[in-house]
Design a protein around this motif. Structure first.
Motif, PDB file in Angstrom:
ATOM      1  N   ILE A  36     -35.373 -39.531  -2.210  1.00  0.00           N
ATOM      2  CA  ILE A  36     -35.697 -40.831  -2.799  1.00  0.00           C
ATOM      3  C   ILE A  36     -34.448 -41.649  -3.090  1.00  0.00           C
ATOM      4  CG2 ILE A  36     -35.663 -40.249  -5.256  1.00  0.00           C
ATOM      5  CD1 ILE A  36     -38.527 -42.032  -3.516  1.00  0.00           C
ATOM      6  N   LYS A  37     -34.574 -42.928  -2.904  1.00  0.00           N
ATOM      7  CA  LYS A  37     -33.503 -43.863  -3.243  1.00  0.00           C
ATOM      8  C   LYS A  37     -34.150 -45.144  -3.737  1.00  0.00           C
ATOM      9  CE  LYS A  37     -29.462 -46.292  -1.407  1.00  0.00           C
ATOM     10  NZ  LYS A  37     -28.661 -46.596  -0.195  1.00  0.00           N
ATOM     11  N   LEU A  38     -33.765 -45.564  -4.939  1.00  0.00           N
ATOM     12  CA  LEU A  38     -34.348 -46.765  -5.536  1.00  0.00           C
ATOM     13  C   LEU A  38     -33.244 -47.764  -5.824  1.00  0.00           C
ATOM     14  CD1 LEU A  38     -36.882 -48.162  -6.675  1.00  0.00           C
ATOM     15  CD2 LEU A  38     -36.397 -47.066  -8.867  1.00  0.00           C
ATOM     16  N   ASN A  39     -33.322 -48.890  -5.168  1.00  0.00           N
ATOM     17  CA  ASN A  39     -32.340 -49.955  -5.373  1.00  0.00           C
ATOM     18  C   ASN A  39     -32.937 -50.989  -6.324  1.00  0.00           C
ATOM     19  OD1 ASN A  39     -30.179 -51.726  -5.132  1.00  0.00           O
ATOM     20  ND2 ASN A  39     -30.974 -52.644  -3.248  1.00  0.00           N
ATOM     21  N   VAL A  40     -32.482 -50.946  -7.567  1.00  0.00           N
ATOM     22  CA  VAL A  40     -33.013 -51.843  -8.596  1.00  0.00           C
ATOM     23  C   VAL A  40     -32.092 -53.045  -8.736  1.00  0.00           C
ATOM     24  CG1 VAL A  40     -33.683 -52.062 -11.009  1.00  0.00           C
ATOM     25  CG2 VAL A  40     -34.039 -49.895  -9.803  1.00  0.00           C
ATOM     26  N   LYS A  41     -32.650 -54.217  -8.557  1.00  0.00           N
ATOM     27  CA  LYS A  41     -31.869 -55.454  -8.662  1.00  0.00           C
ATOM     28  C   LYS A  41     -31.883 -55.961 -10.094  1.00  0.00           C
ATOM     29  CE  LYS A  41     -32.897 -56.872  -3.914  1.00  0.00           C
ATOM     30  NZ  LYS A  41     -33.505 -57.924  -3.062  1.00  0.00           N
ATOM     31  N   THR A  42     -30.808 -56.587 -10.484  1.00  0.00           N
ATOM     32  CA  THR A  42     -30.738 -57.176 -11.821  1.00  0.00           C
ATOM     33  C   THR A  42     -31.370 -58.558 -11.803  1.00  0.00           C
ATOM     34  OG1 THR A  42     -28.567 -58.177 -11.406  1.00  0.00           O
ATOM     35  CG2 THR A  42     -28.603 -55.928 -12.270  1.00  0.00           C
ATOM     36  N   GLY A  43     -31.651 -59.061 -12.987  1.00  0.00           N
ATOM     37  CA  GLY A  43     -32.306 -60.364 -13.094  1.00  0.00           C
ATOM     38  C   GLY A  43     -31.477 -61.500 -12.549  1.00  0.00           C
ATOM     39  N   GLU A  44     -30.149 -61.319 -12.492  1.00  0.00           N
ATOM     40  CA  GLU A  44     -29.290 -62.402 -12.019  1.00  0.00           C
ATOM     41  C   GLU A  44     -29.263 -62.506 -10.504  1.00  0.00           C
ATOM     42  OE1 GLU A  44     -28.325 -60.079 -14.191  1.00  0.00           O
ATOM     43  OE2 GLU A  44     -28.421 -61.300 -16.015  1.00  0.00           O
ATOM     44  N   GLU A  45     -29.719 -61.471  -9.817  1.00  0.00           N
ATOM     45  CA  GLU A  45     -29.597 -61.464  -8.368  1.00  0.00           C
ATOM     46  C   GLU A  45     -30.589 -62.409  -7.695  1.00  0.00           C
ATOM     47  OE1 GLU A  45     -29.187 -57.695  -6.414  1.00  0.00           O
ATOM     48  OE2 GLU A  45     -28.379 -56.768  -8.213  1.00  0.00           O
ATOM     49  N   GLU A  46     -31.737 -62.597  -8.304  1.00  0.00           N
ATOM     50  CA  GLU A  46     -32.725 -63.501  -7.718  1.00  0.00           C
ATOM     51  C   GLU A  46     -33.722 -63.929  -8.788  1.00  0.00           C
ATOM     52  OE1 GLU A  46     -35.562 -59.990  -5.893  1.00  0.00           O
ATOM     53  OE2 GLU A  46     -34.319 -61.173  -4.573  1.00  0.00           O
ATOM     54  N   ALA A  47     -34.388 -65.038  -8.537  1.00  0.00           N
ATOM     55  CA  ALA A  47     -35.312 -65.584  -9.528  1.00  0.00           C
ATOM     56  C   ALA A  47     -36.479 -64.618  -9.767  1.00  0.00           C
ATOM     57  CB  ALA A  47     -35.837 -66.941  -9.059  1.00  0.00           C
ATOM     58  N   VAL A  48     -37.089 -64.132  -8.693  1.00  0.00           N
ATOM     59  CA  VAL A  48     -38.164 -63.148  -8.791  1.00  0.00           C
ATOM     60  C   VAL A  48     -37.576 -61.801  -8.387  1.00  0.00           C
ATOM     61  CG1 VAL A  48     -40.444 -62.468  -7.992  1.00  0.00           C
ATOM     62  CG2 VAL A  48     -39.888 -64.890  -8.240  1.00  0.00           C
ATOM     63  N   ARG A  49     -37.368 -60.959  -9.365  1.00  0.00           N
ATOM     64  CA  ARG A  49     -36.671 -59.709  -9.093  1.00  0.00           C
ATOM     65  C   ARG A  49     -37.565 -58.741  -8.321  1.00  0.00           C
ATOM     66  NH1 ARG A  49     -34.563 -56.669 -14.189  1.00  0.00           N
ATOM     67  NH2 ARG A  49     -36.746 -56.098 -14.364  1.00  0.00           N
ATOM     68  N   SER A  50     -37.057 -58.236  -7.216  1.00  0.00           N
ATOM     69  CA  SER A  50     -37.767 -57.230  -6.440  1.00  0.00           C
ATOM     70  C   SER A  50     -36.827 -56.058  -6.198  1.00  0.00           C
ATOM     71  CB  SER A  50     -38.239 -57.810  -5.103  1.00  0.00           C
ATOM     72  OG  SER A  50     -37.133 -58.194  -4.314  1.00  0.00           O
ATOM     73  N   ASP A  51     -37.377 -54.866  -6.239  1.00  0.00           N
ATOM     74  CA  ASP A  51     -36.598 -53.659  -6.009  1.00  0.00           C
ATOM     75  C   ASP A  51     -37.031 -53.028  -4.691  1.00  0.00           C
ATOM     76  OD1 ASP A  51     -35.569 -54.153  -8.538  1.00  0.00           O
ATOM     77  OD2 ASP A  51     -37.131 -52.949  -9.496  1.00  0.00           O
ATOM     78  N   THR A  52     -36.202 -52.142  -4.173  1.00  0.00           N
ATOM     79  CA  THR A  52     -36.506 -51.485  -2.905  1.00  0.00           C
ATOM     80  C   THR A  52     -36.546 -49.979  -3.108  1.00  0.00           C
ATOM     81  OG1 THR A  52     -35.416 -53.247  -1.660  1.00  0.00           O
ATOM     82  CG2 THR A  52     -35.835 -51.188  -0.502  1.00  0.00           C
ATOM     83  N   LEU A  53     -37.665 -49.401  -2.719  1.00  0.00           N
ATOM     84  CA  LEU A  53     -37.837 -47.951  -2.777  1.00  0.00           C
ATOM     85  C   LEU A  53     -37.751 -47.395  -1.361  1.00  0.00           C
ATOM     86  CD1 LEU A  53     -38.667 -45.288  -4.200  1.00  0.00           C
ATOM     87  CD2 LEU A  53     -41.048 -45.964  -3.798  1.00  0.00           C
ATOM     88  N   ALA A  54     -36.859 -46.419  -1.143  1.00  0.00           N
ATOM     89  CA  ALA A  54     -36.701 -45.799   0.172  1.00  0.00           C
ATOM     90  C   ALA A  54     -36.979 -44.309   0.056  1.00  0.00           C
ATOM     91  CB  ALA A  54     -35.293 -46.033   0.709  1.00  0.00           C
ATOM     92  N   LEU A  55     -37.736 -43.796   1.017  1.00  0.00           N
ATOM     93  CA  LEU A  55     -38.074 -42.372   1.041  1.00  0.00           C
ATOM     94  C   LEU A  55     -37.720 -41.803   2.412  1.00  0.00           C
ATOM     95  CD1 LEU A  55     -39.465 -39.909  -0.316  1.00  0.00           C
ATOM     96  CD2 LEU A  55     -41.598 -40.694   0.723  1.00  0.00           C
TER      97      LEU A  55
END
Length: 373
Positions: free
Chosen positions: A129-148
């Protein structure tokens, strides 16, 4: 041209001649090594596959379904709270381990001891598993990426879909349990307060009954004394007018029977005429109205029922409850290693090995000739 340069050119030409004369041997050795590798890559080997998916928190529109419930909770539910709960469940690895154990051929087809299988499962889980969590400053609508990462495209895609569904199911269940516990705690707190007030009322009734019984007994004694002494009316005025007593400050300084058996009898009759039922006795307890108001307020408080109704009407009780947003159809993926690259490296490595073999073979042949000469 110097003699040294001339010798170098002769050596290079001889080297090329050796390689050229051994070209078929080089080709054969390379083919002998490459062919099984090619067959393995073509028919057996499946490079690890990484599937990834975008995860977003619930939108404000989706969270509106919780507005009524949140207005009644001390700790309202939130989109970030749902997402954090999902990530926490993901990071524990328990759900992921179960998904891998039930779907990954590397575990299903493992033919070894239980401890070795458990060790392999831990290794796969730790790297899967790898979870890339974005901070609130990176984009207006925060989205994260989950990789398996899994054994192949089909299995990995299936596992990531099952993983997200199972995590949502667990978080929903845990939230439902927590809300049920909150409601139950409020019910128990209310019942405790009601019981506490009812005990206080009962204590007041007991105190009242005890005091009334003591008063009745006292009045009966004083009545009997007054009758025995023949004091029918309040004897204080007669005693004062006759000068029989001096230095008396008031009626309260005299024994109670001096009031006369008629007055005492009336008081006794009045007390005995009072009703003996619970409600009738409560009317004579000064503290009871305030306690009764508190009891009525607790018993008719609609807060718990409102929470229960809001909970039943919330998305948590729906059939398509979501705690995070994702689109299974939008899963992206790629192989973590290339078959073509592996084959190319195998050809290069086998060719290099074949060249070394031909050169060593030629060198040994020349050495044997020189020894024989």
């Amino acid at each position: 041209m110097s003699s040294e340069q001339f010798d170098d050119e002769i050596d290079l030409i001889e080297l090329l001649n050796v390689l050229w004369s051994g070209k078929w041997l080089i080709t054969g050795i390379s083919a002998l090594i490459t062919t099984p590798v090619f067959a393995f890559l073509l028919f057996i080997f499946e490079p690890p596959y990484q599937a990834s998916i975008e995860i977003l928190p619930l939108s404000s529109e989706q969270m509106r379904g919780y507005d009524r419930l949140n207005s009644l909770l001390d700790s309202p539910l939130s989109a970030d709270g749902f997402k954090d709960a999902a990530y926490s469940e993901l990071y524990t690895g328990t759900t992921l381990a179960n998904i891998i154990e039930e779907n990954d051929p590397r575990i299903l087809d493992f033919d070894g001891s239980i401890s070795d299988r458990a060790s392999l499962l831990r290794d796969i889980v730790s790297q899967a598993i790898k979870l890339n969590v974005k901070t609130g400053e990176e984009e207006a609508v925060r989205s994260d990426t989950l990789a398996l990462t899994g054994p192949d495209q089909e299995t990995t895609t299936l596992m990531i879909a099952k993983l997200l569904a199972e995590i949502e199911k667990k978080v929903i269940s845990e939230t439902q349990i927590a809300l049920s516990a909150i409601i139950q705690n409020k019910i128990e707190t209310r019942n405790f307060e009601i019981a506490k007030l009812e005990i206080e009322v009962n204590n007041l009734l007991d105190d009242y009954a005890t005091k009334v019984a003591a008063r009745v007994k006292f009045l009966q004694e004083q009545l009997e004394i007054a009758r025995t002494l023949g004091i029918a009316e309040n004897g204080l005025s007669d005693l004062l007018s006759k000068g029989s007593i001096t230095g008396i400050s008031g009626q309260n300084s005299l024994p109670y029977y001096m009031r006369g058996y008629k007055a005492i009898g009336k008081e006794l009759a009045l007390i005995q005429a009072r009703g003996q039922s619970r409600e009738e006795m409560l009317q004579h307890i000064s503290e009871y109205p305030a306690l009764r108001a508190k009891l009525i307020a607790l018993k008719t408080d609609p807060t718990i029922e409102r929470i229960e109704n809001a909970y039943e009407a919330s998305p948590l009780k729906g059939t398509n409850t979501k705690i995070i947003n994702y689109n299974i159809a939008a899963i992206a993926g790629k192989s973590t290693s290339s078959k073509v690259l592996i084959l190319a490296l195998t050809i290069i490595a086998s060719g290099f090995f074949a060249v070394i073999f031909v050169l060593l073979r030629s060198a040994l042949s020349e050495r044997n000739k020189s020894l024989a000469g």
